[in-house]
Every structure is written in C-alpha cells, then in structure tokens.
Write an enzyme that holds these catalytic residues in place. Structure first.
Site, short mmCIF file in Angstrom:
data_model
loop_
_atom_site.label_atom_id
_atom_site.label_comp_id
_atom_site.label_asym_id
_atom_site.label_seq_id
_atom_site.Cartn_x
_atom_site.Cartn_y
_atom_site.Cartn_z
N GLY A 76 0.83 -1.21 0.00
CA GLY A 76 0.00 0.00 0.00
C GLY A 76 0.85 1.25 0.00
CB SER A 124 -0.08 3.71 -4.45
OG SER A 124 -1.14 3.11 -3.76
CG ASP A 160 -5.66 -8.26 -4.06
OD1 ASP A 160 -5.43 -8.19 -2.83
OD2 ASP A 160 -6.81 -8.33 -4.52
CG ASN A 207 0.75 1.26 4.88
OD1 ASN A 207 0.41 1.93 5.85
ND2 ASN A 207 0.42 1.59 3.63
CB SER A 245 -6.04 0.88 13.59
OG SER A 245 -7.01 1.84 13.97
CE1 TYR A 300 -8.86 -0.32 9.21
CE2 TYR A 300 -9.03 0.52 11.45
CZ TYR A 300 -8.40 0.52 10.22
OH TYR A 300 -7.32 1.34 10.01
CE LYS A 306 -5.57 -1.84 10.16
NZ LYS A 306 -4.51 -2.00 9.15
CB ILE A 316 -3.20 9.43 9.96
CG1 ILE A 316 -2.68 8.74 11.24
CG2 ILE A 316 -2.05 10.03 9.15
CD1 ILE A 316 -1.96 9.61 12.24
P1 NDP Z 1 -5.13 4.96 2.07
O1 NDP Z 1 -6.56 4.61 1.83
O2 NDP Z 1 -4.66 6.35 1.87
O3 NDP Z 1 -4.20 3.98 1.20
C1 NDP Z 1 -4.43 2.60 1.21
C2 NDP Z 1 -3.29 1.91 0.49
O4 NDP Z 1 -3.50 0.49 0.56
C3 NDP Z 1 -3.21 2.26 -0.99
O5 NDP Z 1 -1.87 2.32 -1.35
C4 NDP Z 1 -3.91 1.07 -1.66
O6 NDP Z 1 -3.48 0.83 -3.00
C5 NDP Z 1 -3.43 -0.05 -0.75
N1 NDP Z 1 -4.27 -1.25 -0.84
C6 NDP Z 1 -5.58 -1.38 -0.55
N2 NDP Z 1 -5.99 -2.65 -0.78
C7 NDP Z 1 -4.89 -3.33 -1.22
C8 NDP Z 1 -4.67 -4.67 -1.64
N3 NDP Z 1 -5.65 -5.59 -1.62
N4 NDP Z 1 -3.41 -5.02 -2.06
C9 NDP Z 1 -2.41 -4.11 -2.09
N5 NDP Z 1 -2.57 -2.83 -1.68
C10 NDP Z 1 -3.79 -2.44 -1.28
O7 NDP Z 1 -4.85 4.46 3.56
P2 NDP Z 1 -3.95 5.09 4.74
O8 NDP Z 1 -2.65 5.54 4.20
O9 NDP Z 1 -4.78 6.01 5.52
O10 NDP Z 1 -3.75 3.79 5.65
C11 NDP Z 1 -2.59 2.98 5.59
C12 NDP Z 1 -2.68 1.97 6.73
O11 NDP Z 1 -2.78 2.66 7.97
C13 NDP Z 1 -3.89 1.04 6.65
O12 NDP Z 1 -3.54 -0.25 7.05
C14 NDP Z 1 -4.84 1.65 7.65
O13 NDP Z 1 -5.72 0.68 8.17
C15 NDP Z 1 -3.87 2.18 8.69
N6 NDP Z 1 -4.44 3.24 9.52
C16 NDP Z 1 -4.80 4.45 8.97
C17 NDP Z 1 -5.33 5.43 9.79
C18 NDP Z 1 -5.75 6.77 9.27
O14 NDP Z 1 -6.31 7.56 10.05
N7 NDP Z 1 -5.52 7.10 8.00
C19 NDP Z 1 -5.53 5.22 11.22
C20 NDP Z 1 -5.09 3.93 11.68
C21 NDP Z 1 -4.56 3.00 10.84
P3 NDP Z 1 -4.21 1.56 -4.28
O15 NDP Z 1 -3.69 2.98 -4.27
O16 NDP Z 1 -3.78 0.77 -5.46
O17 NDP Z 1 -5.68 1.51 -4.00
#
Ligand code: NDP
Length: 242
Positions: free
Chosen positions: A8, A10, A59, A88, A140, A153, A157, A186
């Site tokens: 993740g 990107s 994936d 992540n 989380s 979720y 986690k 975040i």
């Molecule tokens: P975003 O939604 O901004 O990004 C999610 C990322 O995960 C993207 O890069 C996406 O790829 C990738 N992804 C989703 N599904 C898959 C899959 N099946 N295979 C590979 N990659 C995948 O999320 P955040 O940056 O906010 O979150 C990152 C992590 O932090 C997560 O695990 C989230 O649960 C955790 N988190 C976030 C919080 C927040 O407040 N933001 C709080 C607590 C935890 P693509 O771009 O191709 O879709």
C-alpha cells in the site's frame, strides 16, 4: 543496495513511509493494488530523496500473485533480499455489526490480516538466514480499543497485533524485529469522509496526525537504534487513547 517493501505504498501513510525509507538509503519496492498513477508519484518522490525504487503491484489477498511477483524479484536479484517489510495495505468498510455483510467482514480481514500472512511468510526465510530483518505492521487504535461501527476492522487489526507479538518471539534470536504501529486519526484518503473539525475535538493534541509523523516512527523502528525493541505496539494518536 538494501531493499524495503511497503505494501500500500501508493498513497497516504504508505507513501510517506516509502519516502522516509528512501531517505534512509533504502531502495523502495512500492506495492499497490490498482492505482498506478499514485504509485508512480510515490516513485518520483522516492527518487527525489536521492534513492531508487520500483513499482511492485499485487493484491495482498492473492497469495499466488504475491508469490509470483516476489519470486520474479528474487530471480532478478540473486544474492540480495528484502530486509525491511512494512505491512501497511489496509481498507475500512465501516458498518454496524447488525447490518454487516459478509463481503464487508471478509474483505477488511483479508487485506489486513491475511495480507500480513501472504507477504510476510515468503519474505521471512531470507531475513532469518541473513540474520537481519525489520517487520512493521500498520495497525490502528481500533485494534487496541475496539471501535463501534468497525467490528471487522478492529478484528483485523487486533489479529495483526497478536500476530506481531507471537512472530516477534519466533524471530528475535535472528535479529528480526517485528513491531506494530497503531495510529489514531491521520489525514489521508482513508479519513477523507470523516468530519475532521468535529473529531479533532476528541483528540487531546487538537488535530489529526500527518502521514509524515507516522513515517518518522516507522523509520525509527527500522533503524539500528531500535534493535532491542520487538513485539511492541506503539500508538501514535495525539493522546486520543493510551
Ligand atoms: P489509504 O486509503 O490512503 O491507502 C491505502 C493503500 O492500501 C493504498 O496504497 C492502496 O493501494 C493499498 N491497498 C488497498 N488494498 C490493497 C490490496 N488488496 N493489495 C495491495 N494494496 C492495497 O490508507 P492510509 O494511508 O490512511 O492507511 C494505511 C494503513 O494505515 C492502513 O492499514 C490503515 O488501516 C492504517 N491506519 C490508517 C489510519 C488513518 O487515520 N488514516 C488510522 C489507523 C490505521 P491503491 O492505491 O492501489 O488503492
């Protein structure tokens, strides 16, 4: 060259972590599911930090695809290995349990918890053989405290937190540390639908955190300074929950 894989990578926290690791001299393998344009932007930012990287789409829920991509990478890089893994990738599909469909339950657990297994398991052997590795799992506050509307979720986690503690004890002797980072709110795409002005009132620090703040913590856990920290869950939430 030292290699780090960020699932993740990107967008959001994964992008900031990729940039942090690039700054630390790692060649960053940027995983994503479908968003190539954003992944390319992360690669550009990684290169801007003076390091290099490559896109590694798969994936995380598809073990066959993960194996095929990682095997190809290993064949192309004989004698080298991925020493840092940041699990992540994650999604939210919030609903009250009363109305939670099977797809909402399965997909969230599949990406976070099964994704952790699918990517960590094939990379572990080389870390153990080379006697150095760093695994950081993005969990989380929801997995620590439990959040209403997020039973799926929280379970995903919470499962990763328990797996972090168990795996850390299996690998500590080989200098492979396994830790979890537990963010609160975040500011990323994942939290875009939330009412930040309302929710930030609940946060003692009075604001949402930034992906860069989370990335700095991940960078520390990966660094030599954190060699004796393993099996830990470190919160980064502005005092929201301790
Ligand atoms: P975003 O939604 O901004 O990004 C999610 C990322 O995960 C993207 O890069 C996406 O790829 C990738 N992804 C989703 N599904 C898959 C899959 N099946 N295979 C590979 N990659 C995948 O999320 P955040 O940056 O906010 O979150 C990152 C992590 O932090 C997560 O695990 C989230 O649960 C955790 N988190 C976030 C919080 C927040 O407040 N933001 C709080 C607590 C935890 P693509 O771009 O191709 O879709």
């Amino acid at each position: 060259m030292k290699y780090a894989l960020v699932t993740g990578g990107s967008r959001g926290i994964g992008r900031a972590v990729s940039m942090q690791l690039a700054e630390m001299g790692y060649c960053v393998l940027i995983n994503y599911q479908s968003n190539q344009a954003e992944a390319l932007e992360t690669l550009r930012l990684v290169r801007e930090k003076g390091s290099d990287g490559e896109l590694m789409p798969f994936d995380v829920t598809n073990r066959e695809e993960v194996d095929s991509v990682l095997n190809k990478w290993m064949e192309a890089h004989p004698g080298e290995y991925i020493e840092v893994l940041i699990n992540n990738a994650g999604i939210r599909k919030d609903n009250l349990m009363l109305w939670m469909g099977g797809d909402e339950w399965n997909r969230v657990i599949d990406i976070s918890l099964n994704g952790f297994y699918n990517v960590t398991q094939p990379l572990l052997k080389n870390m153990l053989v080379k006697k150095f590795g760093r695994i950081v799992n993005m969990v989380s506050l929801s997995g620590l405290k439990g959040m209403p509307g997020q039973v799926n979720y929280s379970a995903a986690k919470g499962g990763m937190i328990a797996a972090t503690k168990a795996l850390a004890q299996e690998t500590a002797k080989k200098n492979v540390t396994v830790n979890a980072v537990a963010p609160g709110f975040i500011r990323t795409d994942m939290t875009q639908d939330l009412d930040e002005n309302e929710l930030k009132k609940q946060v003692p620090a009075g604001r949402f955190g930034t992906p860069e703040e989370v990335a700095a913590l991940v960078g520390f856990l990966v660094s030599p300074a954190a060699a004796y920290i393993t099996g830990e869950v470190i919160s980064i939430n502005g005092g929201l929950y301790t």
